[in-house]
Motif scaffolding. Structure first.
Motif, short mmCIF file in Angstrom:
data_model
loop_
_atom_site.label_atom_id
_atom_site.label_comp_id
_atom_site.label_asym_id
_atom_site.label_seq_id
_atom_site.Cartn_x
_atom_site.Cartn_y
_atom_site.Cartn_z
N VAL A 31 -9.18 -0.81 -3.01
CA VAL A 31 -9.31 -1.05 -4.44
C VAL A 31 -8.68 0.10 -5.22
O VAL A 31 -9.04 1.27 -5.01
N PRO A 32 -7.72 -0.19 -6.11
CA PRO A 32 -7.10 0.87 -6.90
C PRO A 32 -8.10 1.63 -7.76
O PRO A 32 -9.06 1.05 -8.27
N ASN A 33 -7.87 2.94 -7.86
CA ASN A 33 -8.68 3.84 -8.69
C ASN A 33 -10.13 3.93 -8.22
O ASN A 33 -11.04 4.20 -9.00
N GLU A 34 -10.33 3.67 -6.94
CA GLU A 34 -11.62 3.87 -6.29
C GLU A 34 -11.35 4.44 -4.89
O GLU A 34 -10.23 4.41 -4.40
N ILE A 35 -12.40 4.96 -4.26
CA ILE A 35 -12.29 5.42 -2.88
C ILE A 35 -12.84 4.34 -1.97
O ILE A 35 -14.02 4.02 -2.01
N SER A 36 -11.96 3.74 -1.19
CA SER A 36 -12.35 2.68 -0.26
C SER A 36 -12.61 3.30 1.11
O SER A 36 -11.85 4.15 1.57
N TYR A 77 -4.18 0.37 11.05
CA TYR A 77 -4.64 -0.36 9.86
C TYR A 77 -3.48 -0.51 8.88
O TYR A 77 -2.52 0.28 8.90
N GLN A 78 -3.58 -1.51 8.00
CA GLN A 78 -2.50 -1.75 7.04
C GLN A 78 -3.07 -2.16 5.69
O GLN A 78 -4.06 -2.89 5.60
N PHE A 79 -2.45 -1.68 4.61
CA PHE A 79 -2.77 -2.14 3.26
C PHE A 79 -1.52 -1.97 2.41
O PHE A 79 -0.51 -1.44 2.87
N GLU A 80 -1.57 -2.43 1.17
CA GLU A 80 -0.41 -2.35 0.28
C GLU A 80 -0.68 -1.39 -0.86
O GLU A 80 -1.75 -1.42 -1.47
N ILE A 81 0.29 -0.51 -1.13
CA ILE A 81 0.20 0.40 -2.26
C ILE A 81 1.01 -0.18 -3.42
O ILE A 81 2.18 -0.52 -3.25
N VAL A 173 -12.66 6.31 7.71
CA VAL A 173 -11.42 6.53 6.96
C VAL A 173 -11.71 6.33 5.48
O VAL A 173 -12.29 5.31 5.10
N GLU A 174 -11.34 7.31 4.66
CA GLU A 174 -11.45 7.21 3.21
C GLU A 174 -10.06 7.07 2.61
O GLU A 174 -9.17 7.87 2.91
N ILE A 175 -9.87 6.05 1.77
CA ILE A 175 -8.58 5.82 1.12
C ILE A 175 -8.77 5.95 -0.38
O ILE A 175 -9.43 5.13 -1.01
N ASP A 176 -8.21 7.01 -0.93
CA ASP A 176 -8.32 7.29 -2.37
C ASP A 176 -7.01 6.86 -3.03
O ASP A 176 -6.02 7.59 -3.00
#
Length: 347
Positions: A31-36, A77-81, A173-176
């Motif tokens: 989620v943008p602008n959050e830490i997932s 793992y994969q996600f889109e920026i 894993v933390e994604i900021d």
């Protein structure tokens, strides 16, 4: 000894299939602008015997001399920026003594190539246990990498790997992900105050972060024509901002200090100087003469100590400049009283 040609073809085909078997990547929601955050275990992954892809010039992820740091199981793992975004990915092993490594690469949104069949990528980053200490820095059991995007979206692949053959171990894993906010109504009008400065004096002003507003888009600060603070430090400025405008006369030095009333409040400060007729403010600051910032340090600095105050300094040679000072909350801090001191002396 003669071997059956058909037997040789079967053996060669089998070897080829083993060498080029791709890792499977699990898509994760970010989620943008959050830490997932999500959890995993190396036991769910598999080893990658061929690590030559990482050291090719078209990937440049990690050199072959570091292959042992990635000889254990890999979980992908994969996600889109999205466009105009930056992301910090942090790996946190559950066992602080477990030796984990982290890598990630950025490719086009239609590219889903995975190791060892990754022929090229836009960029690739890796973090692993250091071979030697780094001056002024310390390393713990966590690992971290950073990516950004400008005009285009990208696929980001994250690889969690065990070092020295490690094949099991739980991790988080933390994604900021910080993304530009397109909806203009989300950016409230900035609170800007006038602050007088006088050469030879130190003037003080009282403020409160609760009177400020959040600046959602912090990409201006990492712009090379501003160069105020890097995107990796955005969390130090993602709370409310209170702005002050003053002027620095020619042949002067300006020292600006913010002093939180509560020593436990984590505040940051930045200040930039531009032409005296300029009206530009964040997040629409495209360039400036200079910009300085201070925030809570990530690591101790040799021979220095930091308390709850933050200080920046600017100078002017032959011309006067407008100076814009920003007091910002770190880690989403939206309230807290402070005092700001502006000292001007001869250059």
């Amino acid at each position: 000894m003669r071997l059956n040609k058909r037997f040789l073809m079967v053996v060669m085909t089998t070897v080829s299939m083993i060498s080029f078997a791709q890792l499977e990547a699990k898509k994760v929601s970010v989620v943008p602008n959050e830490i997932s955050t999500f959890s995993g275990d190396l036991s769910k992954g598999e080893k990658v015997d061929d690590l030559s892809w990482a050291s090719t010039s078209s990937n440049a992820c990690f050199p072959g001399t570091q292959n042992k740091k990635f000889r254990g199981n890999h979980v992908l793992y994969q996600f889109e920026i999205p466009p105009y975004s930056e992301v910090t990915i942090k790996l946190i092993p559950k066992d602080k003594k477990a030796n984990f490594s982290l890598y990630g690469y950025q490719v086009g949104t239609t590219n889903f190539s995975t190791p060892p069949n990754l022929s090229s990528c836009v960029s690739c980053e890796a973090d692993h246990k250091w071979d030697y200490p780094k001056k002024g820095k310390t390393q713990d059991h966590t690992r971290s990498i950073f990516f950004n995007s400008i005009k285009n979206p990208y696929n980001i692949f994250i690889g969690v790997a065990g070092a020295d053959g490690l094949s099991s171990g739980e991790f988080t894993v933390e994604i900021d992900l910080k993304s530009k906010v397109d909806e203009s109504d989300k950016q409230e009008k900035l609170k800007i105050y006038s602050a007088e400065s006088v050469k030879g004096k130190t003037l003080a002003y009282a403020g409160d972060l609760s009177d400020g507003t959040r600046v959602y888009d912090l990409s201006w600060a990492a712009n090379s024509s501003v160069a105020c603070f890097p995107g990796t430090q955005n969390t130090k400025f993602n709370g409310n901002h209170v702005l002050y405008v003053t002027e620095i006369p020619p042949h002067s030095k300006m020292k600006i200090t913010v002093i939180p009333e509560n020593k436990g409040d984590n505040m940051s400060i930045y200040a930039y100087q531009d032409g005296t007729t300029s009206k530009a403010y964040p997040p629409n600051l495209n360039s400036c003469v200079s910009c300085e910032a201070e925030h809570k340090w990530d690591y101790p600095k040799k021979g220095k100590k930091q308390d709850h105050t933050r200080t920046v300094e600017l100078n002017a040679i032959n011309n006067p400049y407008r100076v814009v000072i920003g007091v910002a909350g770190a880690d989403g801090l939206a309230e807290g009283k402070f005092r700001i001191q502006i000292q001007v002396t001869d250059y």
